[in-house]
Design a protein around this motif. Structure first.
Motif, PDB file in Angstrom:
ATOM      1  N   THR A   1      31.144 -65.730  28.684  1.00 61.86           N
ATOM      2  CA  THR A   1      31.926 -66.887  27.742  1.00 61.86           C
ATOM      3  C   THR A   1      33.241 -66.269  28.225  1.00 61.86           C
ATOM      4  O   THR A   1      33.783 -65.713  29.255  1.00 61.86           O
TER       5      THR A   1
ATOM      6  N   GLN B   1      37.079 -65.490  23.736  1.00 59.64           N
ATOM      7  CA  GLN B   1      35.881 -65.072  22.879  1.00 59.64           C
ATOM      8  C   GLN B   1      35.629 -63.573  23.031  1.00 59.64           C
ATOM      9  O   GLN B   1      35.324 -62.996  21.868  1.00 59.64           O
TER      10      GLN B   1
ATOM     11  N   SER C   1      31.192 -59.507  14.643  1.00 64.84           N
ATOM     12  CA  SER C   1      30.621 -60.667  13.906  1.00 64.84           C
ATOM     13  C   SER C   1      29.209 -60.241  13.650  1.00 64.84           C
ATOM     14  O   SER C   1      28.409 -59.224  13.877  1.00 64.84           O
TER      15      SER C   1
ATOM     16  N   GLN D   1      20.971 -69.500  18.815  1.00 58.35           N
ATOM     17  CA  GLN D   1      21.205 -70.610  17.797  1.00 58.35           C
ATOM     18  C   GLN D   1      22.407 -70.529  17.059  1.00 58.35           C
ATOM     19  O   GLN D   1      22.931 -71.481  16.254  1.00 58.35           O
ATOM     20  N   GLN D   2      22.864 -69.252  16.684  1.00 61.27           N
ATOM     21  CA  GLN D   2      24.073 -68.850  15.918  1.00 61.27           C
ATOM     22  C   GLN D   2      25.337 -68.683  16.876  1.00 61.27           C
ATOM     23  O   GLN D   2      26.544 -68.467  16.324  1.00 61.27           O
ATOM     24  N   LEU D   3      25.235 -68.878  18.245  1.00 57.88           N
ATOM     25  CA  LEU D   3      26.438 -68.762  19.056  1.00 57.88           C
ATOM     26  C   LEU D   3      26.846 -70.178  19.403  1.00 57.88           C
ATOM     27  O   LEU D   3      26.287 -70.948  19.331  1.00 57.88           O
ATOM     28  N   SER D   4      28.260 -70.209  19.859  1.00 64.40           N
ATOM     29  CA  SER D   4      28.810 -71.507  20.065  1.00 64.40           C
ATOM     30  C   SER D   4      28.309 -72.007  21.441  1.00 64.40           C
ATOM     31  O   SER D   4      27.763 -71.092  22.072  1.00 64.40           O
ATOM     32  N   GLN D   5      28.402 -73.081  21.559  1.00 76.44           N
ATOM     33  CA  GLN D   5      27.991 -73.935  22.804  1.00 76.44           C
ATOM     34  C   GLN D   5      28.507 -73.447  24.079  1.00 76.44           C
ATOM     35  O   GLN D   5      27.834 -73.406  25.162  1.00 76.44           O
ATOM     36  N   ASN D   6      29.797 -72.685  23.863  1.00 74.00           N
ATOM     37  CA  ASN D   6      30.466 -72.287  25.176  1.00 74.00           C
ATOM     38  C   ASN D   6      30.099 -70.866  25.381  1.00 74.00           C
ATOM     39  O   ASN D   6      30.792 -70.147  26.279  1.00 74.00           O
ATOM     40  N   ILE D   7      29.190 -70.342  24.487  1.00 80.26           N
ATOM     41  CA  ILE D   7      28.519 -69.083  24.968  1.00 80.26           C
ATOM     42  C   ILE D   7      27.298 -68.998  25.505  1.00 80.26           C
ATOM     43  O   ILE D   7      26.341 -69.601  24.719  1.00 80.26           O
TER      44      ILE D   7
END
Length: 305
Positions: free
Chosen positions: A57, A61, A70, A99-105
């Motif tokens: 990422t 981030q 986190s 599923q809990q990470l952002s789309q850019n990670i």
């Protein structure tokens, strides 16, 4: 120098921001939060509290992860029992975290191939609460009815070996003196020691009671003799006795002599030549504080019919 320093600072910030906007591969740490435990299981103290993940990422981030640790929610209902341990496979663990990470990670790998969750089977038991009450009433006042505990029981979850020995849960000590009115006190519950793996549904309860002023009233009640020999009759002297009843003033207004029954049992003599019989109160009204006979015996004459 001031202008030079300003340009130098601006250049450094521009370089720093430019580098942070680049994509990197590095590691980050996440605190694990276990949820969705089945009702029959409890989480033990040896469960892993942290997991390390390799991510791809932006530098922004990673900077955020360095400053703020986190949290990752782990759904333990997906864990499977394997060789006596509850295990989340690497695929299931990666799926939950991804599923809990952002789309850019992008999640590249984890520091373990599986997650062993320390859970154990539990039993559930309802245990009555007992009030530890030191109550001193004013003269001529009584506790009208029983002490009320709300709620009257506590639910405990824990290993069967731990909770099977518990018979009651006491409240902390309540000391009330010179009481002449209703009372209600919220108190903490005192749990037995050595229950490290047990969980109680509540930690406090309310202890209350109704206090009323009482009075005394005298009733004249006839004596009934039972087990009289066939072909005989008995006359008692006196044929009615005095009974003293203590109750609230309102309750005494509702009571009459017919609410009492006083019995003398002739069979108690067992062939002796005694001329007196012991008396017993066999019936009395409810919600009275005390009932006492003024005379405990009566004389009698046995007559053949």
């Amino acid at each position: 120098m001031k202008i030079f320093s300003l340009f130098l600072l601006c250049s450094f910030l521009a370089w720093f921001i430019s580098n942070l906007s680049e994509t990197y591969e590095s590691r980050a740490y996440f605190t694990l939060n276990y949820r969705n435990l089945p009702d029959s299981l409890l989480l033990g103290k040896n469960s892993n509290g942290e997991i390390e993940a390799k991510l791809r990422t932006s530098g922004f981030q990673f900077l955020y992860y360095k400053i703020f640790k986190s949290r990752m929610d782990i759904d333990v209902s997906q864990a499977e029992l394997f060789n006596g341990e509850y295990v989340l496979s690497e695929d299931a663990l990666k799926k939950q975290i991804d599923q809990q990470l952002s789309q850019n990670i992008s999640l590249l790998e984890l520091d373990r191939s599986q997650l062993v969750v320390d859970m154990y089977q539990v039993d559930t038991k309802k245990i009555p609460i007992s009030a530890k009450l030191d109550l001193q009433l004013q003269q001529n006042y009584i506790l009208d009815g029983k002490v009320k505990i709300t709620p009257d029981s506590v639910e405990v979850k824990g290993p069967k070996s731990e909770i099977d020995t518990i018979r009651a849960i006491n409240t902390s000590l309540i000391q009330l003196t010179n009481v002449n009115d209703d009372f209600s006190n919220e108190v903490t519950l005192v749990f037995p020691k050595g229950l490290d793996n047990s969980i109680f549904s509540i930690g406090r309860a309310t202890v209350s009671g109704k206090v009323s002023k009482f009075s005394e009233k005298v009733f004249e009640v006839p004596v009934q003799v039972i087990n009289i020999p066939e072909g005989y009759q008995i006359k008692t002297f006196p044929n009615q006795v005095t009974i003293l009843c203590k109750a609230t003033i309102e309750r005494l207004k509702e009571i009459s002599a017919s609410d009492f029954e006083i019995v003398a049992d002739y069979s108690q003599l067992k062939g002796s030549e005694s001329s007196s019989l012991f008396l017993e109160v066999t019936e009395s009204p409810q919600k009275v504080y005390d009932v006492r006979l003024e005379e405990n015996t009566v004389n009698f004459v046995l007559e053949q019919q």
